[in-house]
Design an enzyme around this catalytic site. Sequence first.
Site, short mmCIF file in Angstrom:
data_model
loop_
_atom_site.label_atom_id
_atom_site.label_comp_id
_atom_site.label_asym_id
_atom_site.label_seq_id
_atom_site.Cartn_x
_atom_site.Cartn_y
_atom_site.Cartn_z
CG HIS A 1 -2.16 -0.72 1.05
ND1 HIS A 1 -2.87 -1.29 2.07
CD2 HIS A 1 -2.86 -0.97 -0.07
CE1 HIS A 1 -3.94 -1.86 1.60
NE2 HIS A 1 -3.96 -1.69 0.31
CB CYS B 1 -6.48 -2.16 -25.40
SG CYS B 1 -6.98 -3.85 -25.07
C1 PEP Z 1 -3.75 -7.55 -23.26
O1 PEP Z 1 -3.77 -8.74 -22.95
O2 PEP Z 1 -3.15 -7.08 -24.25
C2 PEP Z 1 -4.46 -6.56 -22.41
C3 PEP Z 1 -4.60 -5.31 -22.78
O3 PEP Z 1 -4.88 -7.00 -21.21
P1 PEP Z 1 -3.90 -7.24 -19.96
O4 PEP Z 1 -2.54 -6.72 -20.31
O5 PEP Z 1 -4.54 -6.50 -18.83
O6 PEP Z 1 -3.97 -8.71 -19.84
#
Ligand code: PEP
Length: 754
Positions: free
Chosen positions: A372, A684
């Site tokens: 934390h 992403c």
């Molecule tokens: C991914 O797998 O590319 C993703 C964005 O999710 P995480 O990195 O949170 O698994």
Amino acid sequence: MHRDHSKLICDISELTALFTDTANLDSLLQKIVEMIAHHMNAGVCSVYLYYEEADELVLKATQGLRLDSVGQVKLKLGEGLTGKALLEMRPVCEGNARLHPSFRLFTGIGEEKFCSFMAVPILRGQNRIGVMTLQSEQKDHFTAEDVNIFRAVTSQLANTIEMAKLLIGINKTVPDEKKTAVRVSQLKFVKGRSGAEGFAMGEAVVVRLPALEDMLAVGSEQPLTLEHLRAAVLATERQLESFQKAIETKLFDVASLIFSAQILMLKDQAMLGAMEALINSGATPQEAVRQVVAEYVARFDKMPNAFLREKRYDVIDVGRRLLENLVGVRGVERQYARKIVIARELLPSDALKLSTQGVQGVVLLSGGVTSHVAVLARSLNIPLIIADEEALLSLAPQAVLLLDGEQGNVYVDPEPGVVAAFKEKEALRKGAAQACRNVKARTLTKDGAVVHLLANINLLGDLAVAKDYQAEGVGLYRTEFPFIVRSDFPTEEEQYVIYRKLVEIMKGRPITFRTLDIGGDKALSYYDYAKEANPFLGLRSIRFSLRHQDVFAQQVRAILRAGAVSPVRIMFPMVSSLDDFFAARAVVVECAAQLKSSGIPHLAAPEIGVMIETPSAVEMSDELAREAAFFSVGTNDLIQYVLAVDRTNEKVADLYVPHHPSVLRALERTARAAVRHKKDISICGDMAHDPRYMPFLLGIGIRSFSVDARYILKIQERIMSLDTTSARQTAEKLLGLVSIVAIEKELASEYPVA
Ligand code: PEP
Ligand code: MG
């Protein structure tokens, strides 16, 4: 220049043969490095020994670097080129080491001027013993022949060093008191781990938490009663609530978690009941508090899980505050403005207090980087280093510390050269921090195609950076954080409060909630996973949610309720079939129906999308695109599953290749399915923030990227330098290549790395 290597080998074997007294290991190593540096015409020759228990490589002898860095420079296995050589058990030879991504510069030890670098592991079979390194000011100084000769030298030494290490029990990690005492005055550099990034410099001040026994000793003349204890509980509660309020806007999601745990403890009848029972049987209130707190601490200490063990600090924090309120003594309030605090341990509320007093940085002797305090320090922008070096507690008065929170390095009374180097770095950092001003509101390719850049968010605190970099929205909100930092599943209400805050801050800009993604490397301390041999192939992500539909439904309801403020999107991680998607979507529909029938305001029909992270989802991408409202490609996982390479296993890190032809084909196929069904698709995973892949990703039709907001400027500049026609040609060319090497060549010609 020709060098007579056989002479070197003979000299070294002669030296090692003469070596009989293990106490002289250091001087043997020193003689050897001097001999080798001279022979190889190298500016530096150093030897590091590896201590397995501490997982540390420690500099033991050097010719060419500052002698006082011996014993102080410490590396983890795999850290820097030296650590890499030992981890991979193979020599590393670089003509210009600074260009290598793994290179780590230690300032203040005289390493700056050297270019060429060679590291050869010292091995005995599969045993890692250490590393020997050579450095030269000249570029490309070492040849393949040098590598071979250096290998021969190290293999000759391995036996002797291993034996000596065994004999003198060098593997033991317990610090030797005598050594510590000697080192205090010499302490110049400590290698630690970074808990929170940033640079800081200031006078050191050691903070010692009073032990519970000491607190008890803070006596009160007036005899205390149960009533006093009850009043102290109320006062403590009020203090904690005001702390919580004070930081709520800044650290909304985390702060409430920390203090709610403490407030909960205060309200816990079992804890208070135990104190009351002790008082009723004759103990003073102080004794009762101390005894019960000590029992709780002991219970937490026995927890098998490190995360739960850290809860001990919350108990101590509450106990200390309670005692202070009971006997009417305040903790020693000190002036910490512009100081660097050194402490064996700190409590979360201390970190907050220190931050309001303008502390520059913190060095802790214990704790985890995920504790934390570290989480808080990061969000409070206080550089924090965790360095297990006792001597730090006995520094001379007025010693000045320089903290490099990026590398986890602590410099004691740094030389002017080191300070100057850091001032320069700091200026660069500030420059980089201001770089967000150069972000344009809209991202267009050269030929005018609109591209959307959104932010990945883990903590609500990340939203400030997203705002600075003008992220158009949140493309991925990783909802698991509030689950991971707690000691139990957060309730629907607790989640709703956090989610609503996110929606309010974003003021109508798009937000995509990813439902709980735990399992794999993200375990919940409070969930009893049956031991899984392959957690990444186990009860992870959407599989966990579908198996625990009560937990899942609470989260979905919290998201839908937050969506009443303004619409949000929902997506599911690690979907591997249409069936997964249908089952998860049915839960959302069911939750919306429940909320409707209960008359609770909510978002009735959110856009529901799917993350493409598994080869099976790619295989089904056409059908998934027909059913889902959008795709978000999680390349971090997709790569690991397509290539069967664990994303967290450093032993196979070199096999984790985003530009593997299979990955590129999987991405193209996924994008084609989305485009065909006119569904939005974004990336992403981390591939989205690597400028090398941008032409390919644009070329296959991706127009939306979600990244850590700090990458937005870099990505935007790259996109604005590209046009979609040539991006398409690049993508086609790359898709036609069948080997990693060929693709790497092509990528390098497109985007040469400096
Ligand atoms: C991914 O797998 O590319 C993703 C964005 O999710 P995480 O990195 O949170 O698994
Ligand atoms: Mg993922």
